[in-house]
Design an enzyme around this catalytic site. Structure first.
Site, mmCIF file in Angstrom:
data_model
loop_
_atom_site.group_PDB
_atom_site.id
_atom_site.type_symbol
_atom_site.label_atom_id
_atom_site.label_comp_id
_atom_site.label_asym_id
_atom_site.label_seq_id
_atom_site.Cartn_x
_atom_site.Cartn_y
_atom_site.Cartn_z
ATOM 1 N N ASP A 1 56.375 78.834 8.740
ATOM 2 C CA ASP A 1 57.450 78.653 7.413
ATOM 3 C C ASP A 1 58.222 79.751 6.579
ATOM 4 O OD1 ASP A 1 56.598 75.493 7.501
ATOM 5 O OD2 ASP A 1 55.300 76.071 7.290
ATOM 6 N N ARG B 1 56.096 82.694 3.936
ATOM 7 C CA ARG B 1 55.044 82.958 4.245
ATOM 8 C C ARG B 1 54.713 85.139 3.985
ATOM 9 N NH1 ARG B 1 54.013 78.420 2.023
ATOM 10 N NH2 ARG B 1 54.102 76.788 4.012
ATOM 11 N N ARG C 1 65.498 73.465 -0.925
ATOM 12 C CA ARG C 1 65.069 74.427 0.383
ATOM 13 C C ARG C 1 66.432 73.625 1.270
ATOM 14 N NH1 ARG C 1 60.140 71.327 1.927
ATOM 15 N NH2 ARG C 1 60.069 72.804 3.990
ATOM 16 N N LYS D 1 64.994 70.827 10.641
ATOM 17 C CA LYS D 1 64.070 70.053 10.385
ATOM 18 C C LYS D 1 64.963 69.481 8.534
ATOM 19 C CE LYS D 1 61.382 73.146 7.481
ATOM 20 N NZ LYS D 1 59.694 73.936 7.532
ATOM 21 N N HIS D 2 64.284 67.912 8.443
ATOM 22 C CA HIS D 2 63.027 67.149 9.111
ATOM 23 C C HIS D 2 64.523 66.203 9.802
ATOM 24 C CE1 HIS D 2 61.311 70.072 5.775
ATOM 25 N NE2 HIS D 2 61.040 70.239 6.063
ATOM 26 N N HIS E 1 54.409 65.121 1.576
ATOM 27 C CA HIS E 1 53.617 65.274 1.791
ATOM 28 C C HIS E 1 51.741 64.498 0.760
ATOM 29 C CE1 HIS E 1 55.464 69.159 1.910
ATOM 30 N NE2 HIS E 1 54.862 69.822 2.259
ATOM 31 N N ASP F 1 56.499 67.532 11.765
ATOM 32 C CA ASP F 1 55.542 67.567 10.928
ATOM 33 C C ASP F 1 54.890 68.011 11.036
ATOM 34 O OD1 ASP F 1 55.863 69.827 8.586
ATOM 35 O OD2 ASP F 1 56.880 68.124 7.235
#
Length: 610
Positions: free
Chosen positions: A140, A148, A209, A240-241, A253, A326
C-alpha cells in the site's frame, strides 16, 4: 478546470484530458483490449496448470519475515501458525501464490537492501516451484498517511495535499518517482490511487486519502497517477475502492458501511474517477466492502455483488482488467457470510484476485470445493487466471523476473533528484486559510516560537516544524501534547505565555466521537488563544479542524504530517515560498453543517520579495 494547467508539459499526460472529459460526460471509456498482449502464451500456460495451481494464482497475501528463507524465530512461528510452514518461500511454494503483499507489521520493510533481498528470495521460490510463475509483489503506497516504504524512501504528501496543489503534473511525478523506488526493491504493484470522492467530512476511513470532494478534480488526479505509476514507472496500480467509499460514517475495517447515494448521485459523484482511471488504462480496480442499495438492493457488500462487479464495472464501465478485492480479513466483508463463503462469492460476483483472506487454507479449500460441487466451474477460474497472467505479461513479470540489485536499490530509493522534486511538490500543497492578524509570512526576527500540539511518533511533525523555523533565525521550543489532558493544556498555556508566538498542530480535532472524544485538542487551542499571545493553528491532517477555531485569526492546512509537509510548512510560514494550495474540499460550519465556513477552492497567497 484550472488544475489541468501544465498537463501538456509531460507527454504521457495528454491522455488525461480525454479521461477527464469522459468522466465529465459519463461516456463509456474506450475498450482496453487493444493494449492486451497476445493471449496464446497465457493460454498455453493455463492449459498446463493443475486446478490447485490455478487457484493459487487467485490469491495474494502476506508472509512474515524480512528474509524469504531465514526469518527470525518469531516470524517463523507466525508463519507456522498462519500457514503451517516456517518461511515465506515455503508459503509461496505450498499455495502456488499469485502475489505477496508487504507490511511493516509482518516485518517485511526495513531498508532498501533488505526489501530487495526479500523480493529476490520470494521470486526465486516462485520460480523453483510449480507452476513457476513469478509473483506480483505489492504494498500500500498511496502517499501521505498510507505509505509503507520506510526512510530513506521519497515520501510524498498524500492525495488530498496533491489535490490542494491542483497539478496533474505533480500527481504524475509523485506516482512516477514512487513507482521507480518500488520497482528498485522488487515491488511491481501499488495498491493506489484512492479514487474515492470524499464528500462526507465525517468519513473515518478515507478522508485525506482522497484527492478531494470534486469528482472532476479526483478524476484528473486519479488518472494522472495511473499514468505516472504504470507508464512512467512500469508499476501496476489499482483504482480503489469501487464503487466509491467517499460518503460513509463507518470504517469498513470494523463495520459494514451503507452508502445511500441514488444511482444518479453515484453517476455524478462516485463514477467519474473510475471512468477516468479506466480510460487511462488502469490495470486493476479494487472493490469496497460497502453496501449501496441503489446499485444492489440485496444487502451484499460490493465485493460480493454481481450487479456491481459484473453489471456495473465490467458491463457498464467496460473494465477488462483485473478486479481485486480489498482485504478479505476486514469486518465489512465478513459480517454477512462465513470466511469459507466469502472467496467463493467474490469470484461469483466477478472478482479475480483475492487479497489477504483471514484463513488461507480455508479460502483455498473453499474455492476448490466449489469447483468440485459445480458452484464454480473451472472455466470461471480460468477467466480470472487469464486476466491475472495477462496483467503479469503486460508488466513484464510473466516471462521471468530478473533479480533486483540491492546496491542499485540503495542508490535509487530516496536519491537526491527525487528529494528535490518532493520539495517542489510539497511546497505547492500548503494551504493558508486565514491571515486576519497579518502574521504571515513571518519575517526574520529575534522571535521565540513554541511549537506544540499533536505529534506523530513516526514523523515527529512538531520537531520537524520547529527545526525548519529555527533554520530561519527563530528561537524555537517544542511541547508535544498528543491528545492533551488538563495538566498538559496548562503546561502548554504557561509555555505560550513565555513565547512571542505559538504554533499549535491539530490532527482530526473535529472528530470528537472517535479520535478525540473529549474534544481535548479543541480545548487546547481555545486555551492558547485565550492567552492573548499570537497563535497560529495548523490542521496537519483534515482541514475540517479549522472550522472550530474562530478565535484564532491565523489558520493553515497541510493535509498531512510527513516530514516533507512539515518542512514545506516551515518554508511557507517563514516566507521562503508563497502558499499556493487551494482547498480540495469545503470546510463546514460546525454550528450549522449545512453552511460553509471555507468554500472549496479557498486559499490565500502573497508575493515573496526578491
Amino acid at each position: 478546470m484550472a488544475y489541468l494547467g501544465g498537463v501538456m508539459r509531460i507527454r504521457p499526460l495528454a491522455a488525461i484530458v480525454t479521461s477527464v472529459l469522459l468522466a465529465a460526460g459519463g461516456m463509456s471509456p474506450p475498450a482496453q483490449a487493444a493494449s492486451s498482449p497476445r493471449p496464446s502464451t497465457v493460454d498455453r500456460l493455463i492449459a498446463g496448470m493443475s486446478l490447485p495451481e490455478k487457484v493459487g494464482q487467485l490469491f495474494s497475501t502476506y508472509v512474515y519475515g524480512g528474509s524469504a528463507t531465514e526469518p527470525s524465530a518469531a516470524d517463523a512461528a507466525a508463519n507456522r501458525q498462519a500457514y503451517g510452514v516456517a518461511t515465506g518461500a515455503e508459503v509461496v511454494a505450498k499455495y502456488h501464490l499469485g502475489g505477496a503483499i508487504y507490511f511493516t507489521w509482518s516485518h517485511n520493510l526495513d531498508s532498501p537492501r533488505q526489501i530487495a533481498t526479500l523480493s529476490n528470495g520470494l521470486q526465486a521460490a516462485a520460480a523453483a516451484s510449480e507452476p513457476r510463475i513469478p509473483l506480483l509483489i505489492s504494498t500500500d503506497q498511496e502517499h501521505g498517511i498510507v505509505q509503507r516504504l520506510p526512510a530513506p524512501a521519497t515520501l510524498f504528501p498524500g492525495n488530498m495535499a496533491l489535490g490542494a496543489g491542483r497539478s496533474l503534473v505533480d500527481a504524475y511525478s509523485a506516482a512516477r518517482i514512487t513507482g521507480r523506488e518500488l520497482r528498485a526493491v522488487g515491488i511491481q504493484q501499488a495498491w493506489a490511487p484512492s479514487a474515492d470522492v470524499n464528500v462526507n467530512p465525517a468519513n473515518p476511513v478515507i478522508g485525506v486519502r482522497s484527492f478531494g470532494s470534486d469528482p472532476l478534480l479526483v478524476a484528473g488526479m486519479t488518472a494522472a497517477q495511473v499514468v505516472g505509476f504504470q507508464q512512467g514507472a512500469g508499476v501496476t496500480v489499482a483504482a480503489k475502492h469501487f464503487p466509491g467509499h467517499g460518503d460513509t460514517r463507518d470504517d469498513s475495517h470494523t463495520a459494514l458501511p451503507v452508502i445511500h447515494h441514488t444511482r444518479a448521485e453515484w453517476q455524478r459523484l462516485d463514477a467519474p474517477p473510475f471512468r477516468a482511471a479506466i480510460a487511462a488504462g488502469v490495470d486493476t480496480v479494487m472493490t469496497a466492502h460497502i453496501v449501496v442499495p441503489s446499485l444492489d438492493p440485496s444487502g451484499d457488500p460490493a465485493t460480493l455483488s454481481p450487479p456491481i462487479l459484473t453489471g456495473l464495472l465490467r458491463e457498464e464501465l467496460g473494465f477488462r482488467g483485473v478486479v481485486v478485492t480489498d482485504s478479505l480479513a476486514m469486518a465489512g466483508v465478513r459480517q454477512k457470510y462465513g470466511d469459507d463463503r466469502v472467496p467463493v462469492l467474490a469470484l461469483k460476483a466477478g472478482a479475480d484476485l483475492l487479497l489477504m483472506p483471514p484463513n488461507l487454507d480455508l479460502a483455498v479449500s473453499s474455492v476448490l470445493g466449489a469447483v468440485g460441487t459445480g458452484e464454480l466451474t473451472e472455466a470461471r477460474i480460468d477467466q480470472s487466471v487469464r486476466r491475472i497472467l495477462t496483467l503479469k505479461q503486460r508488466r513484464g513479470v510473466l516471462g521471468g523476473v530478473q533479480p533486483v540489485d540491492p546496491a542499485t536499490a540503495e542508490r535509487v530509493v530516496g536519491q537526491a533528484s527525487h528529494q528535490q522534486e518532493l520539495r517542489k511538490i510539497a511546497d505547492r500543497t500548503v494551504t493558508v486559510l486565514r491571515n486576519d492578524a497579518k502574521l504571515l509570512p513571518l519575517r526574520r526576527a529575534d522571535r521565540s516560537v513554541l511549537v506544540t500540539g499533536w505529534n506523530s511518533s513516526a514523523f515527529d511533525n512538531v520537531g520537524t516544524l520547529a527545526a525548519g523555523l529555527a533554520a530561519q533565525g527563530n528561537r524555537t521550543s517544542t511541547l508535544p501534547t498528543g491528545i492533551p489532558n488538563d495538566a498538559k493544556i496548562a503546561e502548554a498555556v504557561a509555555a505560550a505565555q513565555a513565547n512571542d508566538l505559538t504554533v499549535v498542530l491539530t490532527q482530526k480535532s473535529f472528530d470528537t466521537t472517535v479520535t478525540d472524544p473529549g474534544g481535548r485538542q479543541q480545548k487546547l487551542v481555545h486555551a492558547l488563544a485565550a492567552t492573548g499571545r499570537p497563535v497560529l493553528v495548523v490542521a496537519v491532517r483534515d482541514a475540517y479542524d479549522v472550522g472550530h477555531f474562530d478565535d484564532v485569526p491565523t489558520q493553515v492546512a497541510t493535509f498531512g504530517y510527513t516530514r516533507s509537509s512539515m518542512e514545506a510548512l516551515a518554508r511557507v510560514l517563514t516566507g521562503q515560498v508563497a502558499p499556493r494550495g487551494k482547498l480540495p474540499v469545503s470546510v463546514p460550519d460546525p454550528s450549522d453543517p449545512t453552511s460553509t465556513r471555507y468554500p472549496y477552492g479557498h486559499g490565500l497567497t502573497w508575493r515573496i520579495p526578491r
